[in-house]
Design an enzyme around this catalytic site. Structure first.
Site, PDB file in Angstrom:
ATOM      1  N   PHE A 194       0.288  -7.534  19.270  1.00 27.30           N
ATOM      2  CA  PHE A 194      -0.407  -6.357  19.822  1.00 27.30           C
ATOM      3  C   PHE A 194      -1.336  -5.742  18.786  1.00 27.30           C
ATOM      4  O   PHE A 194      -1.293  -4.536  18.536  1.00 27.30           O
ATOM      5  CB  PHE A 194       0.587  -5.296  20.350  1.00 27.30           C
ATOM      6  CG  PHE A 194       1.405  -5.769  21.511  1.00 27.30           C
ATOM      7  CD1 PHE A 194       0.885  -5.721  22.800  1.00 27.30           C
ATOM      8  CD2 PHE A 194       2.679  -6.266  21.321  1.00 27.30           C
ATOM      9  CE1 PHE A 194       1.635  -6.166  23.874  1.00 27.30           C
ATOM     10  CE2 PHE A 194       3.434  -6.721  22.387  1.00 27.30           C
ATOM     11  CZ  PHE A 194       2.910  -6.667  23.657  1.00 27.30           C
ATOM     12  N   HIS A 195      -2.122  -6.576  18.153  1.00 26.17           N
ATOM     13  CA  HIS A 195      -3.111  -6.059  17.205  1.00 26.17           C
ATOM     14  C   HIS A 195      -4.204  -7.103  16.993  1.00 26.17           C
ATOM     15  O   HIS A 195      -4.068  -8.261  17.397  1.00 26.17           O
ATOM     16  CB  HIS A 195      -2.450  -5.678  15.868  1.00 26.17           C
ATOM     17  CG  HIS A 195      -1.855  -6.829  15.129  1.00 26.17           C
ATOM     18  ND1 HIS A 195      -0.495  -7.077  15.078  1.00 26.17           N
ATOM     19  CD2 HIS A 195      -2.428  -7.817  14.397  1.00 26.17           C
ATOM     20  CE1 HIS A 195      -0.271  -8.156  14.366  1.00 26.17           C
ATOM     21  NE2 HIS A 195      -1.424  -8.638  13.944  1.00 26.17           N
TER      22      HIS A 195
END
Ligand code: TYD
Length: 133
Positions: A48-49
């Site tokens: 999630f980045h």
């Protein structure tokens, strides 16, 4: 969106298999950091980045997992299930890793040291960042 998945050279004989990775040869950057994830709990999604200035190669050296790559325009899902496969993840690419098998060991070769300031952890900020660059 182009997905670059390497099939590394396998050195096999009657003892078993071996893969050797050398920077600038098998890996397209200088390897400054190696880390790996294991004992990942069932149903967990990680990542999630995106990174502003970091390239990576993801290798599921044991077990399997799926990786979602998103460049802000397109999304693609890649399965990693062989110890000789490497997925190239460039900068400005949102990633999520999931569907880890219980025994999965996901190893990451990175072109930079760990720098928290290089992370974009907010998806809307990521979309804004890739539009501007
Ligand atoms: P995190 O960024 O949450 O991992 P993921 O991208 O898989 O969700 O990292 C988990 C923890 O490990 C966090 O406390 C930061 C630390 N960490 C390091 O110290 N060095 C590293 O190289 C990495 C990738 C993480």
């Amino acid at each position: 969106m182009q997905i670059i998945k390497y099939a590394f050279q396998q050195h096999g004989d009657d003892r078993g298999m071996l893969v050797a990775l050398e920077e600038f040869d098998d890996i397209p950057f200088e390897i400054k950091r190696v880390y790996y994830m294991y004992d990942t709990k069932e149903g967990v999604h990680r990542g999630f980045h995106a990174h502003k200035n970091l390239e990576q190669i993801l290798i599921c050296i044991y077990g399997s997992c799926d990786v979602l790559l998103d460049n802000g325009k397109q999304k693609k899902i890649v399965s990693l299930e062989k110890p000789y496969e490497g997925l190239y993840v460039p900068n400005n690419m949102w990633r999520e890793m999931y569907n880890f098998s219980q025994d999965a060991v996901l190893m990451v070769l990175a072109s930079e040291h760990y720098v928290e300031a290089d992370y974009i952890r907010d998806y809307d900020e990521f979309l804004k960042f890739v539009k501007e660059t």
